[in-house]
Design an enzyme around this catalytic site. Structure first.
Site, PDB file in Angstrom:
ATOM      1  N   GLY A  92       0.847  -0.829  -0.418  1.00  8.89           N
ATOM      2  CA  GLY A  92       0.254   0.144  -0.318  1.00  8.89           C
ATOM      3  C   GLY A  92       0.807   1.042   0.227  1.00  8.89           C
ATOM      4  CG  ASN A  93       2.276   5.464   0.590  1.00  9.11           C
ATOM      5  OD1 ASN A  93       0.875   6.589   0.023  1.00  9.11           O
ATOM      6  ND2 ASN A  93       2.923   5.739   1.193  1.00  9.11           N
ATOM      7  CG  LEU A  94      -0.735   1.581  -3.791  1.00  9.85           C
ATOM      8  CD1 LEU A  94      -1.808   0.707  -5.051  1.00  9.85           C
ATOM      9  CD2 LEU A  94       0.270   0.786  -4.171  1.00  9.85           C
ATOM     10  CG  HIS A  95       5.707   4.422  -4.442  1.00 10.43           C
ATOM     11  ND1 HIS A  95       5.648   4.253  -5.586  1.00 10.43           N
ATOM     12  CD2 HIS A  95       6.038   3.448  -3.504  1.00 10.43           C
ATOM     13  CE1 HIS A  95       6.597   3.046  -4.997  1.00 10.43           C
ATOM     14  NE2 HIS A  95       6.593   2.833  -3.617  1.00 10.43           N
ATOM     15  CG  ASN A  96       4.884   7.819 -10.322  1.00 11.59           C
ATOM     16  OD1 ASN A  96       3.331   8.031 -10.293  1.00 11.59           O
ATOM     17  ND2 ASN A  96       5.233   8.964 -10.450  1.00 11.59           N
ATOM     18  CD  GLU A 104      15.310  -5.105 -12.662  1.00 12.39           C
ATOM     19  OE1 GLU A 104      15.099  -4.383 -12.619  1.00 12.39           O
ATOM     20  OE2 GLU A 104      14.921  -5.704 -13.223  1.00 12.39           O
ATOM     21  NE  ARG A 135      10.057   0.576   6.153  1.00 16.15           N
ATOM     22  CZ  ARG A 135       9.783  -0.218   5.574  1.00 16.15           C
ATOM     23  NH1 ARG A 135      10.337  -0.470   4.097  1.00 16.15           N
ATOM     24  NH2 ARG A 135       9.498  -0.970   6.342  1.00 16.15           N
ATOM     25  CB  SER A 187      10.317   3.906  -1.129  1.00 17.06           C
ATOM     26  OG  SER A 187      10.198   3.507   0.629  1.00 17.06           O
ATOM     27  CG  HIS A 215       3.442   0.147  -5.254  1.00 20.50           C
ATOM     28  ND1 HIS A 215       3.310   1.925  -4.633  1.00 20.50           N
ATOM     29  CD2 HIS A 215       3.705  -0.723  -4.753  1.00 20.50           C
ATOM     30  CE1 HIS A 215       4.182   0.372  -3.325  1.00 20.50           C
ATOM     31  NE2 HIS A 215       4.171  -0.494  -4.150  1.00 20.50           N
TER      32      HIS A 215
HETATM   33  P1  AMP Z   1       6.168  -2.747  -1.601  1.00 24.57           P
HETATM   34  O1  AMP Z   1       4.180  -2.236  -1.534  1.00 24.57           O
HETATM   35  O2  AMP Z   1       7.101  -1.842  -1.277  1.00 24.57           O
HETATM   36  O3  AMP Z   1       6.048  -3.894  -0.137  1.00 24.57           O
HETATM   37  O4  AMP Z   1       6.118  -2.940  -2.140  1.00 24.57           O
HETATM   38  C1  AMP Z   1       5.547  -3.201  -3.236  1.00 24.57           C
HETATM   39  C2  AMP Z   1       6.380  -3.813  -5.402  1.00 24.57           C
HETATM   40  O5  AMP Z   1       6.519  -3.263  -5.727  1.00 24.57           O
HETATM   41  C3  AMP Z   1       7.476  -4.641  -4.683  1.00 24.57           C
HETATM   42  O6  AMP Z   1       7.829  -5.973  -5.468  1.00 24.57           O
HETATM   43  C4  AMP Z   1       8.288  -3.743  -4.249  1.00 24.57           C
HETATM   44  O7  AMP Z   1      10.117  -4.119  -5.492  1.00 24.57           O
HETATM   45  C5  AMP Z   1       8.224  -3.063  -5.309  1.00 24.57           C
HETATM   46  N1  AMP Z   1       8.583  -1.796  -5.607  1.00 24.57           N
HETATM   47  C6  AMP Z   1       8.138  -0.576  -5.193  1.00 24.57           C
HETATM   48  N2  AMP Z   1       8.693   0.658  -4.802  1.00 24.57           N
HETATM   49  C7  AMP Z   1       9.221   0.505  -5.668  1.00 24.57           C
HETATM   50  C8  AMP Z   1       9.764   1.410  -6.759  1.00 24.57           C
HETATM   51  N3  AMP Z   1      10.409   2.735  -6.370  1.00 24.57           N
HETATM   52  N4  AMP Z   1      10.259   0.948  -8.503  1.00 24.57           N
HETATM   53  C9  AMP Z   1      10.539  -0.026  -8.908  1.00 24.57           C
HETATM   54  N5  AMP Z   1       9.077  -1.037  -7.801  1.00 24.57           N
HETATM   55  C10 AMP Z   1       9.431  -0.470  -7.093  1.00 24.57           C
END
Ligand code: AMP
Length: 510
Positions: free
Chosen positions: A30-34, A151, A190, A188, A36
């Site tokens: 969650g807290n989706l960004h570009n 990645e 965070r 991220s 995601h």
């Molecule tokens: P998270 O929500 O942080 O668990 O991330 C979910 C998915 O999004 C994971 O596969 C992460 O590797 C991917 N992700 C998170 N941030 C990025 C980013 N800045 N660029 C590419 N993929 C991301």
């Protein structure tokens, strides 16, 4: 399919039973960004499967209680951007749904000890086990065809690939490059916790890595000590900064063409990771195999799809054989051979059909070199020591900066022994004879009966495999693909999957 939101386990099980399409699965916290969003839109553009995004903050992967409690939650925003960018369904389970009381029927997974004992695994005890456990649980519920991961979390990506293979899960992992913010730092969830000063420090850290990548491209080496010094001068607290092999996460060796420079820093309460891939030259794919295995067709298509240069080494041997016949040269006479090698120019040029023509001393020989006459002498010509030495050097010159797919018989063993991906493409003699017979480009072959073709192929295999110099043998690290019963496109897709598995998408970004 209309946009659906699923929350309970029974609901997702029901939904899955009634879906008769394959699924792309994009797990998130969650807290989706570009970052995601890029995952979701990539999945949408890749195929016409159903895209399922999950939003679940997995307590098992947090080694710090306050980090878990403070993890940003923006569910309404997340639902909106997921649907806007290609999600068909969103799974938002509660902790109790994923982990029933007393963890009944939950299989706890252990991350690969080799991969999790490096980098983040050193300080985040149990973190990757938690990631494996939740992803395994979700994969079992959703049974997707494709799993999309970023990645940005490269170590996590490796560990999940290992999980998929060790648990024999029937899912393909697709990855996207790290998406960065306007100032270079990786996006991220965070990041919203960062103060202005912390953000400044992270920007410094990320820019140091990006700068190291640029310097490496020119100098082909890296000075870790200097980077650490500069970070320390800025009072950045470094948890680790390592230069590693990108797949094993062991120390990088001089032979690695692609290596990983990865670091983690602490800013106040926040811990941030970033990495870059260092690359000496662009990747090389080596495709070897016997005559008639489909190498040329497959290699051409791979070159086109991956935007790589197509190095048809067989055509170079054929071109030389063509010139020998044309000039009536007795290849046994060393002097004459040396003379011809001194002056020959073999050049590939793209033609209007988006393939390439072969020119010998400025004369186009693309069609003529495919004749049966050339086929019958090329193996002998290519077994001559001087010829091989000369053409192998020419091929290496073409491959100096990489970015190519080469096909032949000794590419993985002799020409490019450090190719990132080596394929040994083969097919049974029966299959190869049938293909030769129906090859529209080879009129001579169409006129020969099948049994004679089989004998010719056997003879050619024998000559290729038993010649003294660079015989046709499978390199130890080559992956053998037997193409009987597979269509060209299936073979191409398989090789592209293997390539994507080895080469980080990030290396394609300038
Ligand atoms: P998270 O929500 O942080 O668990 O991330 C979910 C998915 O999004 C994971 O596969 C992460 O590797 C991917 N992700 C998170 N941030 C990025 C980013 N800045 N660029 C590419 N993929 C991301």
């Amino acid at each position: 399919m209309k946009n659906v939101i699923i929350r309970k386990i029974e609901e997702i099980e029901n939904w899955r039973r009634n879906i008769n399409s394959e699924i792309n699965f994009i797990p998130t916290m969650g807290n989706l960004h570009n970052g995601h969003i890029k995952l979701i839109s990539t999945a949408k553009n890749d195929n016409s499967y159903i895209n399922l995004v999950s939003i679940f903050i997995n307590p098992l992967q947090f080694d710090n209680k306050s980090d878990l409690a403070n993890y940003p939650k923006t569910i309404d925003h997340d639902i909106k951007v997921s649907f806007e960018n290609g999600a068909d369904a969103i799974f938002i389970p509660s902790t109790e749904d994923i982990y029933p009381p007393n963890y009944k029927n939950i299989k706890f997974l252990k991350a690969s000890s080799e991969l999790s004992s490096a980098l983040c695994g050193l300080n985040r005890i149990g973190h990757f086990d938690g990631v494996c456990t939740v992803i395994y649980r979700l994969l079992n519920l959703i049974k997707p065809k494709n799993l999309y991961l970023g990645e940005k979390d490269w170590q996590q990506l490796l560990i999940l690939k290992d999980l998929v293979s060790s648990e024999k899960l029937n899912v393909s992992i697709k990855s996207i490059p790290t998406q960065r913010d306007f100032d270079g730092i990786p996006l991220s969830s965070r990041n919203i916790h960062l103060s202005k000063n912390e953000r400044k420090l992270i920007r410094f850290f990320s820019n140091e890595l990006l700068e190291a990548k640029k310097i490496f491209e020119q100098e082909k080496k890296i000075n870790l000590k200097k980077i650490i010094e500069r970070l320390s001068e800025e009072k950045i607290s470094i948890e680790y900064l390592e230069h590693l092999h990108p797949h094993t996460l062991q120390q990088s060796s001089a032979e690695d063409n692609i290596s990983l420079l990865a670091g983690a820093i602490r800013c106040g309460e926040t811990r941030l990771i970033d990495h870059v891939f260092l690359m000496k030259r662009r990747p090389i794919i080596a495709i070897d195999g016997p005559a008639g295995s489909g190498k040329s067709t497959v290699t051409k298509l791979i070159a086109k799809k991956l935007k790589l240069l197509y190095l048809d080494t067989g055509a170079m041997y054929r071109a030389l054989s063509w010139l020998m016949i044309k000039e009536n040269i007795d290849y046994k006479k060393e002097k004459k051979l040396q003379h011809i090698l001194k002056d020959i120019s073999i050049v590939f040029k793209s033609n209007t059909n988006s393939y390439q023509d072969v020119y010998v001393n400025n004369y186009c020989v693309t069609e003529e070199i495919r004749s049966q006459k050339i086929s019958s002498i090329v193996s002998t010509i290519s077994s001559l020591k001087e010829v091989r030495k000369f053409l192998v050097e020419e091929q290496r010159k073409i491959g100096e900066s990489g970015g190519l797919v080469a096909e032949g018989r000794d590419i993985g063993t002799t020409v490019f022994p450090h190719a990132e991906l080596k394929i040994f493409l083969t097919a049974s003699i029966d299959e190869r004879a049938k293909r030769r017979k129906s090859d529209a480009n080879s009129k001579d072959s169409q006129e020969i009966d099948l049994n004679t073709l089989k004998e010719l192929i056997k003879k050619r295999d024998f000559e290729d495999s038993n010649r003294e110099i660079s015989p046709l043998i499978k390199a130890n690290d080559a992956i053998e693909i037997i193409t009987d019963g597979y269509s060209i496109n299936e073979v191409v897709d398989k090789i592209i999957d293997l390539y994507n598995d080895k080469i980080p998408k990030e290396t394609e970004i300038k």
